[in-house]
Enzyme design. Structure first.
Site, PDB file in Angstrom:
ATOM      1  N   HIS A   1      -7.901  -9.054  -1.836  1.00 40.42           N
ATOM      2  CA  HIS A   1      -7.925  -7.547  -2.466  1.00 40.42           C
ATOM      3  C   HIS A   1      -6.803  -7.292  -3.104  1.00 40.42           C
ATOM      4  O   HIS A   1      -6.683  -6.776  -4.283  1.00 40.42           O
ATOM      5  CB  HIS A   1      -8.291  -6.614  -1.267  1.00 40.42           C
ATOM      6  CG  HIS A   1      -7.999  -5.236  -1.700  1.00 40.42           C
ATOM      7  ND1 HIS A   1      -9.258  -4.404  -1.699  1.00 40.42           N
ATOM      8  CD2 HIS A   1      -6.986  -4.637  -1.620  1.00 40.42           C
ATOM      9  CE1 HIS A   1      -8.742  -3.200  -2.008  1.00 40.42           C
ATOM     10  NE2 HIS A   1      -7.464  -3.110  -2.049  1.00 40.42           N
ATOM     11  N   GLU A   2      -5.635  -7.679  -2.451  1.00 47.12           N
ATOM     12  CA  GLU A   2      -4.306  -7.247  -3.141  1.00 47.12           C
ATOM     13  C   GLU A   2      -4.061  -8.238  -4.273  1.00 47.12           C
ATOM     14  O   GLU A   2      -3.429  -7.470  -5.320  1.00 47.12           O
ATOM     15  CB  GLU A   2      -3.439  -7.294  -1.902  1.00 47.12           C
ATOM     16  CG  GLU A   2      -3.337  -6.759  -0.825  1.00 47.12           C
ATOM     17  CD  GLU A   2      -3.453  -5.188  -1.092  1.00 47.12           C
ATOM     18  OE1 GLU A   2      -3.110  -4.762  -2.151  1.00 47.12           O
ATOM     19  OE2 GLU A   2      -3.937  -4.374  -0.160  1.00 47.12           O
TER      20      GLU A   2
ATOM     21  N   GLU B   1      -9.591   0.863  -6.122  1.00 51.56           N
ATOM     22  CA  GLU B   1      -9.810   0.203  -4.819  1.00 51.56           C
ATOM     23  C   GLU B   1     -11.180  -0.350  -4.809  1.00 51.56           C
ATOM     24  O   GLU B   1     -11.366  -1.456  -4.132  1.00 51.56           O
ATOM     25  CB  GLU B   1      -9.597   1.116  -3.777  1.00 51.56           C
ATOM     26  CG  GLU B   1      -8.320   1.778  -3.446  1.00 51.56           C
ATOM     27  CD  GLU B   1      -7.599   0.663  -3.050  1.00 51.56           C
ATOM     28  OE1 GLU B   1      -7.764  -0.235  -2.039  1.00 51.56           O
ATOM     29  OE2 GLU B   1      -6.399   0.475  -3.676  1.00 51.56           O
TER      30      GLU B   1
ATOM     31  N   HIS C   1      -5.653  -6.563  -7.332  1.00 50.70           N
ATOM     32  CA  HIS C   1      -4.799  -5.221  -7.928  1.00 50.70           C
ATOM     33  C   HIS C   1      -4.042  -5.764  -8.929  1.00 50.70           C
ATOM     34  O   HIS C   1      -3.819  -5.197  -9.914  1.00 50.70           O
ATOM     35  CB  HIS C   1      -4.267  -4.639  -6.612  1.00 50.70           C
ATOM     36  CG  HIS C   1      -4.790  -3.475  -5.988  1.00 50.70           C
ATOM     37  ND1 HIS C   1      -5.396  -2.346  -6.758  1.00 50.70           N
ATOM     38  CD2 HIS C   1      -5.220  -3.478  -4.571  1.00 50.70           C
ATOM     39  CE1 HIS C   1      -6.058  -1.501  -5.724  1.00 50.70           C
ATOM     40  NE2 HIS C   1      -5.871  -2.047  -4.584  1.00 50.70           N
TER      41      HIS C   1
END
Length: 291
Positions: A144-145, A222, A148
């Site tokens: 997930h990070e 997100e 980003h």
């Protein structure tokens, strides 16, 4: 906290710039005939984007200081080695340079990524997550990070913030000029101290309203980062991680000033949903399940 620190630094830069420019008298867009709107817009664009760019460049340093993140240069144990290797593998899969990796002291299960470009980033995980989460779920959170970072969210945020800053400064000065002209009783040109005081007040008020736009972007990204985590690792692991985070977020030990930083945003701000940096976890889980 990634978003919160970015906004705080940005607003601080704008306020300091406004005060310095006012003291120095650098207000070329004001004449005896009033405001030159074209010059004012150009002036605001220069300083508006300067504030957001400075915030971006300082983002990683500010994050390290605020979260007390300890960079892992040489792994001290097998968990740290696993963390370094996993981030490197995910970064390679996402097509970016391996970010710096850190662990920050927090009981809460959280993680964040920041940095001024996708090849000079930082990914950090809380000690609580390292202690309690199974490796496959930590890997999904890292995905997930990394998502980003690979999606260039901080750079895009900078561009959005630059545009927002420009119009915050622009309309704050128009409003400040109107207030000053209303309060002044003489017919002389130029402006008085009322203009500078009112402009700073309007910048703060308009800045809060403009933050709603930035927070909307944060919430939207997100969902995209959740999908990136699912693609880099697996959908089932990303879902499991979000479900576990939801259960743990019901009792949070992380300070509210840290909440906007990571994958787990904690409680919604008291100003409501429009100023929330993250969507509700239930919405994220549902969106990922339907993706």
């Amino acid at each position: 906290m990634r978003i919160l620190l970015f906004l705080a630094t940005n607003i601080a830069v704008l306020i300091v710039a406004s005060i310095v420019l006012s003291v120095l008298g650098v207000d070329r867009y004001i004449s005896n005939d009033g405001l030159n709107l074209g010059s004012l817009l150009a002036f605001c664009a220069v300083f508006g984007f300067t504030g957001s760019i400075i915030s971006l460049l300082l983002s990683k340093k500010m994050a390290k200081m605020s979260a007390r993140a300890q960079i892992i240069d040489s792994p001290a144990n097998h968990k740290e080695k696993w963390l370094l290797d996993t981030v490197a593998q995910l970064a390679h899969k996402a097509g970016i340079k391996t970010p710096e990796v850190a662990i920050f002291p927090s009981h809460d299960a959280n993680a964040f990524a920041t940095g001024w470009n996708k090849n000079d980033a930082l990914v950090a995980v809380s000690q609580g997550m390292m202690d309690r989460f199974p490796p496959n779920e930590i890997e999904a959170v890292l995905g997930h990070e990394i998502g980003h970072v690979a999606n260039g969210d901080m750079v895009t945020l900078t561009l959005i913030q630059g545009v927002v800053n420009t119009f915050v400064m622009f309309f704050a000065r128009i409003a400040g000029y109107a207030v000053d002209q209303f309060l002044r009783k003489d017919d002389e040109g130029g402006v008085g101290w009322g203009y500078y005081i009112a402009t700073i007040i309007f910048e703060i008020l308009f800045g809060i309203l403009a933050s709603m736009i930035v927070m909307w972007f944060s919430r939207y990204r997100e969902y995209k980062a959740d999908i990136a985590g699912a693609q880099l690792v697996s959908k089932s692991d990303m879902m499991a991680a979000l479900i576990r985070i939801k259960k743990e977020s019901e009792v949070s030990h992380m300070p509210e000033t840290m909440m906007a930083f990571g994958i787990n945003a904690g409680k919604r701000p008291t100003l409501g949903e429009l100023l929330a940096s993250h969507p509700p976890l239930d919405d994220r889980i549902k969106a990922l399940a339907n993706s």
